[in-house]
Enzyme design. Structure first.
Site, PDB file in Angstrom:
ATOM      1  N   ARG A 147      52.138 -22.859  93.664  1.00  0.00           N
ATOM      2  CA  ARG A 147      51.045 -23.449  94.457  1.00  0.00           C
ATOM      3  C   ARG A 147      50.257 -24.488  93.661  1.00  0.00           C
ATOM      4  NH1 ARG A 147      50.901 -22.183  99.992  1.00  0.00           N
ATOM      5  NH2 ARG A 147      51.848 -20.145 100.264  1.00  0.00           N
ATOM      6  N   PHE A 161      53.775 -31.936 113.469  1.00  0.00           N
ATOM      7  CA  PHE A 161      53.263 -32.994 112.580  1.00  0.00           C
ATOM      8  C   PHE A 161      52.711 -32.391 111.288  1.00  0.00           C
ATOM      9  CE2 PHE A 161      52.578 -37.252 114.804  1.00  0.00           C
ATOM     10  CZ  PHE A 161      53.654 -37.064 115.644  1.00  0.00           C
ATOM     11  N   CYS A 214      53.905 -19.469 112.993  1.00  0.00           N
ATOM     12  CA  CYS A 214      54.022 -20.515 114.020  1.00  0.00           C
ATOM     13  C   CYS A 214      54.778 -21.777 113.638  1.00  0.00           C
ATOM     14  CB  CYS A 214      52.638 -20.873 114.535  1.00  0.00           C
ATOM     15  SG  CYS A 214      51.915 -19.494 115.434  1.00  0.00           S
ATOM     16  N   TYR A 260      46.073 -11.987 116.357  1.00  0.00           N
ATOM     17  CA  TYR A 260      45.410 -12.950 115.473  1.00  0.00           C
ATOM     18  C   TYR A 260      44.653 -14.015 116.257  1.00  0.00           C
ATOM     19  CZ  TYR A 260      47.584 -11.112 111.252  1.00  0.00           C
ATOM     20  OH  TYR A 260      47.930 -10.309 110.201  1.00  0.00           O
ATOM     21  N   VAL A 294      49.441 -13.612 124.202  1.00  0.00           N
ATOM     22  CA  VAL A 294      50.444 -12.671 123.681  1.00  0.00           C
ATOM     23  C   VAL A 294      51.432 -13.408 122.767  1.00  0.00           C
ATOM     24  CG1 VAL A 294      50.257 -11.103 125.644  1.00  0.00           C
ATOM     25  CG2 VAL A 294      51.845 -13.026 125.757  1.00  0.00           C
ATOM     26  N   THR A 332      60.362 -16.444 118.312  1.00  0.00           N
ATOM     27  CA  THR A 332      61.667 -17.064 118.490  1.00  0.00           C
ATOM     28  C   THR A 332      62.633 -16.008 119.012  1.00  0.00           C
ATOM     29  OG1 THR A 332      61.165 -18.495 116.615  1.00  0.00           O
ATOM     30  CG2 THR A 332      63.477 -18.364 117.278  1.00  0.00           C
ATOM     31  N   LYS A 340      50.479 -28.989 121.731  1.00  0.00           N
ATOM     32  CA  LYS A 340      50.380 -27.893 120.758  1.00  0.00           C
ATOM     33  C   LYS A 340      51.604 -27.876 119.847  1.00  0.00           C
ATOM     34  CE  LYS A 340      49.475 -24.289 118.529  1.00  0.00           C
ATOM     35  NZ  LYS A 340      48.459 -24.214 117.488  1.00  0.00           N
ATOM     36  N   LEU A 341      52.783 -27.999 120.436  1.00  0.00           N
ATOM     37  CA  LEU A 341      54.006 -28.003 119.621  1.00  0.00           C
ATOM     38  C   LEU A 341      54.022 -29.223 118.708  1.00  0.00           C
ATOM     39  CD1 LEU A 341      56.757 -26.972 122.223  1.00  0.00           C
ATOM     40  CD2 LEU A 341      55.488 -25.515 120.646  1.00  0.00           C
TER      41      LEU A 341
HETATM   42  N1  LIG Z   1      48.508 -16.648 114.652  1.00  0.00           N
HETATM   43  C1  LIG Z   1      47.951 -17.827 114.752  1.00  0.00           C
HETATM   44  O1  LIG Z   1      47.272 -18.279 113.843  1.00  0.00           O
HETATM   45  C2  LIG Z   1      48.120 -18.649 115.988  1.00  0.00           C
HETATM   46  C3  LIG Z   1      48.940 -18.259 117.024  1.00  0.00           C
HETATM   47  N2  LIG Z   1      49.063 -19.025 118.157  1.00  0.00           N
HETATM   48  C4  LIG Z   1      49.884 -18.570 119.285  1.00  0.00           C
HETATM   49  O2  LIG Z   1      49.141 -17.558 119.990  1.00  0.00           O
HETATM   50  C5  LIG Z   1      50.020 -16.559 120.506  1.00  0.00           C
HETATM   51  C6  LIG Z   1      49.630 -15.197 119.979  1.00  0.00           C
HETATM   52  O3  LIG Z   1      49.796 -15.199 118.578  1.00  0.00           O
HETATM   53  P1  LIG Z   1      49.211 -14.021 117.671  1.00  0.00           P
HETATM   54  O4  LIG Z   1      47.840 -13.687 118.138  1.00  0.00           O
HETATM   55  O5  LIG Z   1      49.425 -14.450 116.268  1.00  0.00           O
HETATM   56  O6  LIG Z   1      50.187 -12.823 118.040  1.00  0.00           O
HETATM   57  P2  LIG Z   1      50.023 -11.276 117.659  1.00  0.00           P
HETATM   58  O7  LIG Z   1      51.376 -10.740 117.538  1.00  0.00           O
HETATM   59  O8  LIG Z   1      49.056 -11.146 116.515  1.00  0.00           O
HETATM   60  O9  LIG Z   1      49.289 -10.653 118.933  1.00  0.00           O
HETATM   61  C7  LIG Z   1      49.865 -10.572 120.196  1.00  0.00           C
HETATM   62  C8  LIG Z   1      49.376  -9.302 120.877  1.00  0.00           C
HETATM   63  O10 LIG Z   1      49.800  -9.326 122.236  1.00  0.00           O
HETATM   64  C9  LIG Z   1      50.085  -8.000 122.632  1.00  0.00           C
HETATM   65  N3  LIG Z   1      50.916  -8.023 123.833  1.00  0.00           N
HETATM   66  C10 LIG Z   1      52.230  -8.381 123.965  1.00  0.00           C
HETATM   67  N4  LIG Z   1      52.621  -8.295 125.238  1.00  0.00           N
HETATM   68  C11 LIG Z   1      51.546  -7.877 125.952  1.00  0.00           C
HETATM   69  C12 LIG Z   1      51.331  -7.606 127.326  1.00  0.00           C
HETATM   70  N5  LIG Z   1      52.314  -7.764 128.210  1.00  0.00           N
HETATM   71  N6  LIG Z   1      50.115  -7.188 127.715  1.00  0.00           N
HETATM   72  C13 LIG Z   1      49.114  -7.036 126.818  1.00  0.00           C
HETATM   73  N7  LIG Z   1      49.253  -7.272 125.493  1.00  0.00           N
HETATM   74  C14 LIG Z   1      50.457  -7.694 125.070  1.00  0.00           C
HETATM   75  C15 LIG Z   1      50.767  -7.401 121.414  1.00  0.00           C
HETATM   76  O11 LIG Z   1      50.715  -5.991 121.445  1.00  0.00           O
HETATM   77  C16 LIG Z   1      49.940  -8.012 120.271  1.00  0.00           C
HETATM   78  O12 LIG Z   1      48.886  -7.170 119.868  1.00  0.00           O
HETATM   79  C17 LIG Z   1      51.441 -17.000 120.112  1.00  0.00           C
HETATM   80  O13 LIG Z   1      51.998 -17.721 121.180  1.00  0.00           O
HETATM   81  C18 LIG Z   1      51.197 -17.922 118.928  1.00  0.00           C
HETATM   82  O14 LIG Z   1      52.202 -18.896 118.804  1.00  0.00           O
HETATM   83  C19 LIG Z   1      48.364 -20.184 118.311  1.00  0.00           C
HETATM   84  C20 LIG Z   1      47.525 -20.615 117.317  1.00  0.00           C
HETATM   85  C21 LIG Z   1      47.320 -19.882 116.098  1.00  0.00           C
HETATM   86  O1  LIG Z   2      49.721 -22.483 115.752  1.00  0.00           O
HETATM   87  C1  LIG Z   2      49.373 -21.883 114.753  1.00  0.00           C
HETATM   88  O2  LIG Z   2      49.698 -20.741 114.464  1.00  0.00           O
HETATM   89  C2  LIG Z   2      48.533 -22.554 113.725  1.00  0.00           C
HETATM   90  O3  LIG Z   2      49.435 -22.982 112.674  1.00  0.00           O
HETATM   91  C3  LIG Z   2      48.779 -23.555 111.546  1.00  0.00           C
HETATM   92  O4  LIG Z   2      47.888 -22.621 110.954  1.00  0.00           O
HETATM   93  P1  LIG Z   2      48.386 -21.481 109.937  1.00  0.00           P
HETATM   94  O5  LIG Z   2      49.851 -21.312 110.047  1.00  0.00           O
HETATM   95  O6  LIG Z   2      47.528 -20.301 110.180  1.00  0.00           O
HETATM   96  O7  LIG Z   2      48.027 -22.020 108.488  1.00  0.00           O
HETATM   97  P2  LIG Z   2      48.151 -23.453 107.782  1.00  0.00           P
HETATM   98  O8  LIG Z   2      46.922 -23.673 107.004  1.00  0.00           O
HETATM   99  O9  LIG Z   2      48.538 -24.517 108.718  1.00  0.00           O
HETATM  100  O10 LIG Z   2      49.330 -23.221 106.743  1.00  0.00           O
HETATM  101  C4  LIG Z   2      50.670 -23.021 107.173  1.00  0.00           C
HETATM  102  C5  LIG Z   2      51.588 -22.973 105.960  1.00  0.00           C
HETATM  103  O11 LIG Z   2      51.689 -24.267 105.348  1.00  0.00           O
HETATM  104  C6  LIG Z   2      51.395 -24.171 103.970  1.00  0.00           C
HETATM  105  N1  LIG Z   2      50.766 -25.433 103.521  1.00  0.00           N
HETATM  106  C7  LIG Z   2      49.703 -25.941 104.185  1.00  0.00           C
HETATM  107  C8  LIG Z   2      49.119 -27.121 103.771  1.00  0.00           C
HETATM  108  C9  LIG Z   2      49.626 -27.799 102.665  1.00  0.00           C
HETATM  109  O12 LIG Z   2      49.144 -28.883 102.238  1.00  0.00           O
HETATM  110  N2  LIG Z   2      50.685 -27.268 102.015  1.00  0.00           N
HETATM  111  C10 LIG Z   2      51.287 -26.093 102.426  1.00  0.00           C
HETATM  112  O13 LIG Z   2      52.266 -25.652 101.809  1.00  0.00           O
HETATM  113  C11 LIG Z   2      50.478 -22.969 103.855  1.00  0.00           C
HETATM  114  O14 LIG Z   2      50.459 -22.456 102.555  1.00  0.00           O
HETATM  115  C12 LIG Z   2      51.103 -22.024 104.862  1.00  0.00           C
HETATM  116  O15 LIG Z   2      52.190 -21.341 104.307  1.00  0.00           O
HETATM  117  C13 LIG Z   2      47.979 -24.764 111.999  1.00  0.00           C
HETATM  118  O16 LIG Z   2      47.275 -25.298 110.874  1.00  0.00           O
HETATM  119  C14 LIG Z   2      47.003 -24.394 113.092  1.00  0.00           C
HETATM  120  O17 LIG Z   2      46.320 -25.546 113.552  1.00  0.00           O
HETATM  121  C15 LIG Z   2      47.763 -23.747 114.250  1.00  0.00           C
HETATM  122  O18 LIG Z   2      46.876 -23.332 115.258  1.00  0.00           O
END
Ligand SMILES: NC(=O)C1=CN([C@@H]2O[C@H](COP(=O)(O)OP(=O)(O)OC[C@H]3O[C@@H](n4cnc5c(N)ncnc54)[C@H](O)[C@@H]3O)[C@@H](O)[C@H]2O)C=CC1
Ligand SMILES: O=C(O)[C@H]1O[C@H](OP(=O)(O)OP(=O)(O)OC[C@H]2O[C@@H](n3ccc(=O)[nH]c3=O)[C@H](O)[C@@H]2O)[C@H](O)[C@@H](O)[C@@H]1O
Length: 474
Positions: free
Chosen positions: A445, A226, A276, A15, A90, A94, A220-221
């Site tokens: 919602r 917050f 997250c 993602y 990657v 948890t 980031k955390l």
């Molecule tokens: N999903 C989100 O909206 C956000 C996620 N993050 C952070 O970004 C990181 C990635 O999250 P996602 O993209 O959601 O995870 P994801 O699970 O969608 O993608 C991770 C990918 O990494 C691959 N992978 C794992 N180990 C590997 C390795 N050793 N070599 C190559 N590929 C490998 C997996 O096969 C998978 O396709 C996490 O730490 C997450 O907390 C940060 C901001 C937003």
């Molecule tokens: O580290 C991450 O993965 C990301 O986590 C969140 O993004 P995301 O989880 O994709 O979506 P949000 O829009 O934050 O919503 C998170 C959850 O809170 C809920 N939410 C959000 C806002 C609100 O007012 N009320 C509420 O219940 C949403 O429905 C959803 O279930 C953060 O907004 C991103 O900035 C961050 O990068």
């Protein structure tokens, strides 16, 4: 001479890796970007017209760059060798067992990436932590990289990602800020400047913040904590609204008008989900505990406690409103993704409601425009340990419906659990006619027009909204 100004490799095509690299490629035509992954299936999907994730605007960006300066590959070794900058993007879930199980983030995948880079690299590189990690992970990454026996020099930077799912493309195109942390010495600052210059192709310089490594990792955390804290705060007040006759939407409006508080992220809901928020707060809690900061750990843990309470409160309200039993009743669930405009179901609050209803022996019919049934089961097994094997009959108890009307036909109730825009446009007269009576609506919602639904004949329950039958003075 290479035809490229710079070569970027991103490990992890999920993602974050996919959309982030697609936008870098779109904004920097002279940079070659390759996203690599261990999963052949994932890479094949990125190379097809059916991308592995649903994200508005993403197909257009991928289409524009793929095969030109954006590539997806499983040839990890070759791409590491070729790259000047390597992002580690990657998953860091948890931990499910061992020390810190249920709280600490597992950084095993990050370490494996560092080991792989140390093993195959043939030249100096900049390594960028894009994954969300516990503070001081860069130290572990650096030490693993330093163990290479080729005399190579690696600079480790932290560059956490702030995109939200469903709005990833606009978030990446116009980020509030880009955060880059690095070691504050000459080579560290030079590496940070190199990454700054990549983002500066489209992000104004004053929005690119540079800090030391640990501030960047920890920011980031803190940002996620917050944001989640606001949702838990408003959700705690929603319970008080239902008890007193106050209206949560009016409270959000009144409170959010104060510039110091701000109006965003004050939508009361069935609780936050997603991969997250919970993971990152638990990670923060664990860090506080590790450093002996018991009060700080308890403070942040309460955000999770409130979120669990809100999810539970919702399913209990459904059951108690329907005469304390849903056994054998058909209940329609509209929306399974953790928020609109994504097909992601990780930690989705809908799953907890469905679980509770199934345990009450309801017949649950789920409709979501983007969620695949197999993803529903995978997440249910992973997060709430429920599967056909552990709960025989589960598969038959949960039906996935092709549309909202089919889900609602003959149902005793429907619950809106994801705020998809299309639910606002449904023909509720038609739905009402097709349902068992009394016909219940549970709006998780606050998406629908409750007065209109009551006029049609529905009994409506919503989050933080006073029940007109209970309060005569509204
Ligand atoms: N999903 C989100 O909206 C956000 C996620 N993050 C952070 O970004 C990181 C990635 O999250 P996602 O993209 O959601 O995870 P994801 O699970 O969608 O993608 C991770 C990918 O990494 C691959 N992978 C794992 N180990 C590997 C390795 N050793 N070599 C190559 N590929 C490998 C997996 O096969 C998978 O396709 C996490 O730490 C997450 O907390 C940060 C901001 C937003
Ligand atoms: O580290 C991450 O993965 C990301 O986590 C969140 O993004 P995301 O989880 O994709 O979506 P949000 O829009 O934050 O919503 C998170 C959850 O809170 C809920 N939410 C959000 C806002 C609100 O007012 N009320 C509420 O219940 C949403 O429905 C959803 O279930 C953060 O907004 C991103 O900035 C961050 O990068």
């Amino acid at each position: 001479m290479s035809e490229w100004d710079l070569k970027i490799c991103c490990m992890g095509a999920g993602y974050v890796g996919g959309p982030t690299m697609a936008v870098i490629a779109a904004k920097c035509p002279k940079i070659r970007v390759c996203v690599v992954d261990l999963s052949q299936k994932q890479i094949d999907a990125w190379n097809s017209s059916d991308l592995p994730i649903y994200e508005p605007g993403l197909p257009e960006v991928v289409e524009q760059c793929r095969g030109k300066n954006l590539f997806f590959s499983t040839d990890i070794d070759a791409e590491i060798k070729a790259a000047d900058i390597i992002f580690i993007s990657v998953n860091t879930p948890t931990k499910t067992m061992g020390i810190g199980a249920g709280r600490a983030a597992n950084i095993k995948n990050c370490e494996l990436c560092a080991r792989k880079i140390a093993e195959v690299a043939e030249s100096d590189k900049i390594i960028v932590e894009k994954s969300t990690v516990p503070v001081r992970t860069a130290e572990a990454v650096r030490r693993v990289l330093e163990c290479n026996d080729k005399g190579l020099k690696f600079q480790v930077l932290s560059n956490p990602e702030f995109l939200a799912e469903g709005t990833a493309i606009p978030d990446l195109m116009k980020p509030d800020r880009v955060l880059i942390g690095g070691v504050q010495d000459e080579p560290g600052l030079a590496a940070a400047e190199k990454l700054v210059s990549v983002y500066a192709n489209w992000v104004p310089r004053d929005q690119i913040i540079t800090t030391n490594l640990w501030s960047s990792e920890l920011s980031k955390l803190v940002a996620n904590a917050f944001l989640a804290q606001r949702v838990s705060s408003i959700n705690s007040i929603s319970a008080l609204c239902e008890a007193t006759g106050a209206d949560i939407s009016e409270i959000s409006r009144a409170v959010g008008k104060d510039d110091r508080i701000g109006k965003r992220f004050l939508n009361s809901s069935i609780g936050f989900g997603g991969s997250c928020f919970q993971k990152d707060i638990l990670n923060l809690v664990y860090l506080c505990e590790t450093y002996g900061l018991k009060e700080c750990a308890e403070y942040w843990n309460q955000v999770i406690v409130m979120n669990d309470y809100q999810k539970k409160r919702f399913s209990e309200k459904m059951v108690s409103s329907m005469f304390n039993t849903v056994t054998g009743k058909k209940i329609a669930i509209l929306g399974y993704a953790f928020k609109k405009d994504t097909g992601d179901v990780r930690e989705t609050p809908s799953m907890f409601v469905v679980r509770d209803l199934v345990l009450e022996q309801a017949r649950v019919h789920v409709y979501d425009p983007q969620v695949k049934r197999e993803d529903m089961w995978t997440e249910m097994e992973y997060t709430v340990q429920m599967s056909e094997a552990t709960h025989p009959g589960l598969d038959a108890a949960v039906t996935t419906a092709p549309d909202a009307y089919t889900a609602c036909a003959n149902a005793h109730a429907f619950a809106v659990l994801t705020e998809w825009d299309e639910f606002k446009e449904l023909d509720f007269e038609r739905i009402y006619k097709s349902m068992a009576k009394p016909a219940f609506v549970f709006d998780g919602r606050n998406l629908l027009d409750h007065a209109k639904l009551r006029e049609i004949g529905f009994e409506v329950h919503a989050i933080g909204k006073p029940d007109p039958n209970k309060f005569s003075d509204l």
